[in-house]
Design a protein around this motif. Structure first.
Motif, PDB file in Angstrom:
ATOM      1  N   ALA A  92       5.152   6.469  -5.659  1.00  0.00           N
ATOM      2  CA  ALA A  92       5.117   7.689  -4.919  1.00  0.00           C
ATOM      3  C   ALA A  92       6.691   7.396  -4.922  1.00  0.00           C
ATOM      4  O   ALA A  92       7.665   6.209  -4.361  1.00  0.00           O
ATOM      5  CB  ALA A  92       5.143   7.666  -3.755  1.00  0.00           C
TER       6      ALA A  92
ATOM      7  N   GLY B 232      -0.280   4.445  -0.152  1.00  0.00           N
ATOM      8  CA  GLY B 232      -0.128   5.339   0.750  1.00  0.00           C
ATOM      9  C   GLY B 232       0.172   5.315   2.266  1.00  0.00           C
ATOM     10  O   GLY B 232       1.002   5.923   2.554  1.00  0.00           O
TER      11      GLY B 232
ATOM     12  N   ASP C 126       1.036  -0.611  -0.125  1.00  0.00           N
ATOM     13  CA  ASP C 126       0.360   0.155   0.438  1.00  0.00           C
ATOM     14  C   ASP C 126       0.987   1.599   0.305  1.00  0.00           C
ATOM     15  O   ASP C 126       1.400   1.486   0.837  1.00  0.00           O
ATOM     16  CB  ASP C 126      -1.087  -0.073   1.323  1.00  0.00           C
TER      17      ASP C 126
ATOM     18  N   GLU D  86       2.563   7.462   4.685  1.00  0.00           N
ATOM     19  CA  GLU D  86       2.572   8.094   5.689  1.00  0.00           C
ATOM     20  C   GLU D  86       3.229   8.107   7.101  1.00  0.00           C
ATOM     21  O   GLU D  86       3.641   8.613   8.040  1.00  0.00           O
ATOM     22  CB  GLU D  86       1.156   7.654   6.056  1.00  0.00           C
TER      23      GLU D  86
ATOM     24  N   GLN E 299       0.220   2.908  -9.080  1.00  0.00           N
ATOM     25  CA  GLN E 299       0.002   3.424  -8.092  1.00  0.00           C
ATOM     26  C   GLN E 299       1.489   3.980  -7.597  1.00  0.00           C
ATOM     27  O   GLN E 299       2.162   2.740  -6.868  1.00  0.00           O
ATOM     28  CB  GLN E 299      -0.573   3.493  -7.017  1.00  0.00           C
TER      29      GLN E 299
ATOM     30  N   GLU F  94       1.551  12.427  -1.166  1.00  0.00           N
ATOM     31  CA  GLU F  94       0.557  11.282  -1.512  1.00  0.00           C
ATOM     32  C   GLU F  94       1.040  10.178  -2.927  1.00  0.00           C
ATOM     33  O   GLU F  94       1.772  10.907  -4.054  1.00  0.00           O
ATOM     34  CB  GLU F  94      -0.693  12.337  -2.514  1.00  0.00           C
ATOM     35  N   PRO F  95      -0.093   9.149  -2.911  1.00  0.00           N
ATOM     36  CA  PRO F  95       0.361   8.071  -4.274  1.00  0.00           C
ATOM     37  C   PRO F  95      -0.368   8.986  -5.856  1.00  0.00           C
ATOM     38  O   PRO F  95      -1.176   9.177  -5.964  1.00  0.00           O
ATOM     39  CB  PRO F  95      -0.487   7.368  -4.441  1.00  0.00           C
TER      40      PRO F  95
END
Length: 134
Positions: A116, A88, A86, A92, A114, A105-106
Motif C-alpha cells: 500500500a 492492513g 501487517d 488502519e 502485499q 486497502e492493501p
C-alpha cells in the motif's frame, strides 16, 4: 508504525536492461526477481546489493503512475518501501491518525507482496510504500 526494515528503494528508469547493467557493473548488484504488473503499468527488476534491494521500474505506457512520474521528473528515485508486519493494520492506524493515503486497502504488488502507498504529502515529499512479505 514498527517498520522492520527499509525493504527497497524504487527507482524509475527509461531502459530497464541498461539500468540493470549499470547497477551490476557499478555496484555488483545481482538480479533477484523480475516481474510485470500490467494492471499497474509497470515492469520491474529487483536487484540485490548486499542485504539491500533496489527496485528498478519501467513504465509500460505514458499514462501510468511511473510513466507520469518520468514525464514530470525524469529518471530517478521514485519511492522508499518499508517492511511492516501487517500492511492492513498499518493502514488502519495511519488512517485513524488522519494520514493522507493513496491506498485505503492493501493490494497485491510486484512479486506477489502485499503493498500500500502513503501519499508523499504525508511523508515530507517522499512517496512511501508499505510492504508485507507474507
Amino acid at each position: 508504525m514498527a517498520a522492520r526494515e527499509i525493504h527497497h528503494v524504487g527507482v524509475a528508469v527509461i531502459d530497464l536492461d541498461e539500468a540493470v547493467a549499470t547497477y551490476s557493473d557499478l555496484f555488483g548488484a545481482t538480479v533477484e526477481h523480475p516481474d510485470t504488473l500490467e494492471e499497474q503499468g509497470v515492469e520491474a527488476v529487483a536487484v540485490r546489493l548486499g542485504s539491500g534491494r533496489i527496485e528498478l521500474l519501467r513504465a509500460l505506457g505514458d499514462d501510468t503512475p511511473v510513466g507520469r512520474f518520468l514525464a514530470r521528473r525524469g529518471p530517478g528515485m521514485h519511492h522508499v518501501a518499508y517492511g511492516v508486519a501487517d500492511v492492513g493494520a498499518e493502514l488502519e492506524r495511519l488512517a485513524a491518525a488522519g494520514v493522507h493515503l493513496i491506498d485505503a486497502e492493501p493490494r497485491t504488488g510486484l512479486y506477489g507482496l502485499q503493498v500500500a502507498f502513503v501519499h508523499p504529502d504525508a511523508v515530507h515529499g517522499v512517496l512511501t510504500e508499505l510492504v508485507t512479505d507474507g
